[in-house]
Design a protein around this motif. Structure first.
Motif, short mmCIF file in Angstrom:
data_model
loop_
_atom_site.label_atom_id
_atom_site.label_comp_id
_atom_site.label_asym_id
_atom_site.label_seq_id
_atom_site.Cartn_x
_atom_site.Cartn_y
_atom_site.Cartn_z
N GLY A 7 1.57 -22.27 33.05
CA GLY A 7 1.21 -23.05 34.22
C GLY A 7 0.41 -24.28 33.86
N ALA A 8 -0.46 -24.17 32.86
CA ALA A 8 -1.25 -25.32 32.43
C ALA A 8 -0.37 -26.40 31.83
N VAL A 9 0.59 -25.98 31.02
CA VAL A 9 1.51 -26.96 30.43
C VAL A 9 2.36 -27.63 31.51
N LYS A 10 2.82 -26.85 32.48
CA LYS A 10 3.59 -27.43 33.59
C LYS A 10 2.76 -28.44 34.37
N ALA A 11 1.47 -28.16 34.53
CA ALA A 11 0.61 -29.08 35.28
C ALA A 11 0.53 -30.43 34.58
N ILE A 12 0.38 -30.42 33.26
CA ILE A 12 0.32 -31.67 32.50
C ILE A 12 1.64 -32.41 32.60
N THR A 13 2.75 -31.68 32.52
CA THR A 13 4.06 -32.30 32.66
C THR A 13 4.23 -32.93 34.04
N ALA A 14 3.82 -32.20 35.08
CA ALA A 14 3.92 -32.72 36.44
C ALA A 14 3.08 -33.99 36.60
N ALA A 15 1.88 -33.99 36.03
CA ALA A 15 1.02 -35.18 36.11
C ALA A 15 1.65 -36.36 35.38
N SER A 16 2.25 -36.09 34.23
CA SER A 16 2.89 -37.16 33.47
C SER A 16 4.05 -37.77 34.24
N VAL B 14 -0.49 -18.83 40.60
CA VAL B 14 -0.21 -19.74 39.49
C VAL B 14 0.42 -21.04 39.99
N GLY B 15 1.32 -20.95 40.98
CA GLY B 15 1.94 -22.16 41.51
C GLY B 15 0.94 -23.10 42.13
N VAL B 16 0.03 -22.57 42.91
CA VAL B 16 -0.99 -23.40 43.56
C VAL B 16 -1.96 -23.95 42.52
N ALA B 17 -2.38 -23.12 41.57
CA ALA B 17 -3.30 -23.60 40.53
C ALA B 17 -2.66 -24.72 39.72
N CYS B 18 -1.37 -24.59 39.43
CA CYS B 18 -0.65 -25.64 38.70
C CYS B 18 -0.67 -26.94 39.50
N ALA B 19 -0.40 -26.85 40.80
CA ALA B 19 -0.40 -28.03 41.66
C ALA B 19 -1.79 -28.66 41.73
N MET B 20 -2.81 -27.83 41.83
CA MET B 20 -4.18 -28.33 41.87
C MET B 20 -4.54 -29.05 40.58
N ILE C 176 -0.85 -38.65 43.19
CA ILE C 176 -1.53 -37.34 43.28
C ILE C 176 -0.68 -36.37 44.09
N GLU C 177 -0.21 -36.83 45.24
CA GLU C 177 0.63 -35.98 46.10
C GLU C 177 1.91 -35.57 45.39
N ASN C 178 2.50 -36.51 44.66
CA ASN C 178 3.74 -36.24 43.93
C ASN C 178 3.52 -35.17 42.86
N ALA C 179 2.42 -35.29 42.10
CA ALA C 179 2.13 -34.32 41.04
C ALA C 179 1.94 -32.92 41.60
N ALA C 180 1.22 -32.81 42.71
CA ALA C 180 1.00 -31.51 43.32
C ALA C 180 2.31 -30.90 43.80
N GLU C 181 3.17 -31.71 44.38
CA GLU C 181 4.46 -31.21 44.87
C GLU C 181 5.30 -30.68 43.71
N ILE C 182 5.32 -31.42 42.61
CA ILE C 182 6.10 -30.95 41.45
C ILE C 182 5.56 -29.61 40.96
N GLY C 183 4.23 -29.49 40.92
CA GLY C 183 3.61 -28.26 40.42
C GLY C 183 4.02 -27.04 41.21
N ILE C 184 4.04 -27.16 42.53
CA ILE C 184 4.43 -26.00 43.35
C ILE C 184 5.94 -25.79 43.33
#
Length: 464
Positions: A404-413, A348-354, A370-378
């Protein structure tokens, strides 16, 4: 690294990439590589470690038998699985690779070593052929996460891609990939496209990416309309379809009080849950990068395509997937995407980062964002255990994908609102994930021997 986007995104069936897809591929590979089967009089498969401990709940037994029959994850019809297996049990024999018949039943042909692990990975399996002259041929394989397998003693790089072509932008770390971007002036998805097009044409790449997205979309749609209980004995109800119907009814009503700001986020959770309910039922899913975390990327992709109003949705989806694959490659190479090896932080952590990185790329973010968003996700999944109740990919896996999907959007934002500078690098957090997984007790790594898997079952049994 010589890994392809199609190594990370593979069409298969549920409920597990490491426990279902990998064993099916390994069983078939064992027979194919052996050669002519005319002298074979028997076959046996022994499962070890996590494969033995949670194998029944993860359908490892079914997967192995299907692989011995010659089935592949991408082509086997999910609705036909149970009837195929029932026919074997009724006949007491199996047609190896669909042609050579030998005696076989699940009770005699599958051996479960729950208290023993093989040395190279927690997901080990040993296949044995019994020959007419009394001799035996056996091989050991490991299912190393995400549907990847390797033979004992085989270098992991050998299974990363069938193509051995030299890529244009070689990278083993995000630092190297960012440096390529500075030197070339290209974005991460553009560099990944260049690497892929060494092995296939641009049109072939687009066709493959579009097919993956088509399967993901179909999986969401089927999950949002299918009700009933999930198999496995816990009697977990499928919730996505009912919640989706209620959401659509509220949206259609004249009562604007039902239209709340967080409804869009709620729908993203439902997309992810729909996929993972399909996965738990043994349906057709895309490993992204694993089956246990298969709902996150499709959910965020649908959010992008529908809610972000992109001017070029097709191109955006392709950029998303190429970028997500780059993050998955780094995590697989430098840590793990196997819950049996590092816990659910690697799934889930890696999928969130991806997904977070892919969304930033699709929305036009910089390589640094992009790098920042992935780091936040993991970072915000570090230490997450893998403790499925009853050995089934249901609780907490289904809801965990929604979160995990919601976290991914938050990390991207968060990443898109910044300039890409931040304190912890993606390379550092991937290494931290690897070390955390190494320190994590085995009972929290897809064995169902600790955490929720033990506490909830123990409490429920005590109440009976």
């Amino acid at each position: 690294m010589d890994m392809s986007v199609f190594d990370l995104f593979k069409i298969g069936i549920g409920p597990s990439s490491s426990h279902t897809v990998g064993p099916m591929v390994a069983a078939r590979r064992f027979l194919v590589e052996y050669g002519p089967l005319d002298q074979v009089v028997g076959v046996e498969a022994a499962l070890y470690g996590s494969l033995a401990l949670t194998g029944v709940g993860h359908a490892t037994d079914k997967a192995v038998i299907l692989g011995l029959m010659g089935e592949t994850p991408q082509h086997v019809a999910p609705d036909a699985v149970d009837s195929k297996l029932a026919a074997i049990e009724a006949a007491g024999e199996i047609a190896l690779l669909g042609t050579h018949v030998v005696p076989f039943t699940a009770a005699t042909g599958l051996v479960w070593h729950k208290s023993e692990s093989l040395p190279e990975h927690p997901n080990g399996m040993r296949f044995t052929l019994k020959l007419a002259d009394g001799s035996r041929i056996d091989k050991v394989y490991y299912s190393i996460g995400g549907g990847f397998i390797r033979e004992a003693g085989e270098a992991e790089g050998a299974v990363e891609s069938a193509a051995a072509a030299r890529v244009v932008f070689p990278f083993d770390t995000m630092e190297q990939l960012l440096a390529h971007g500075v030197e070339s002036g290209l974005s991460i998805p553009e560099m990944l496209r260049a690497n892929e097009c060494v092995k296939r044409s641009d049109a072939e790449l687009n066709e493959g990416l579009d097919r993956i997205w088509h399967v993901m979309r179909d999986c969401i749609a089927h999950g949002l309309e299918t009700t009933g209980n999930l198999p496995g004995g816990l009697n977990v109800k499928r919730r996505a379809a009912k919640l989706w119907r209620l959401a659509q009814e509220a949206k259609a009503s004249d009562n604007r009080a039902n239209d709340l700001p967080h409804d869009a986020v709620h729908l993203v959770s439902l997309y992810a849950m729909a996929v993972n309910e399909e996965n738990a039922a043994g349906g057709r899913v895309v490993t992204a990068p694993t089956n246990g975390a298969a709902g996150i990327i499709p959910a965020v992709l649908r959010y992008y395509a529908q809610d972000c109003r992109p001017s070029d949705p097709v191109g955006g989806v392709r950029r998303f997937m190429l970028t997500a694959a780059a993050i998955g490659m780094l995590c697989k190479r430098n840590a793990s995407i196997s819950g049996a090896e590092v816990g659910c932080q690697g799934e889930v952590g890696v999928a969130c980062a991806m997904a977070a990185a892919g969304l930033v790329a699709a929305l036009g973010g910089t390589n640094e964002q992009i790098e920042n968003a992935a780091e936040i996700g993991i970072e915000h999944h570090l230490g997450m255990t893998c403790d499925p109740i009853g050995g089934l990919v249901q609780i907490p896996c289904i809801e965990r994908n929604g979160m995990g999907a919601v976290k991914a959007i938050t990390a991207a934002s968060l990443a898109l609102k910044g300039d890409g500078t931040h304190f912890v690098s993606l390379d550092e957090v991937i290494e931290t994930m690897r070390q955390t997984g190494a320190d994590m007790q085995d009972k929290y790594k897809e064995t169902s021997l600790g955490g929720l898997a033990v506490h909830v079952i123990t409490v429920n049994h005590a109440a009976c």
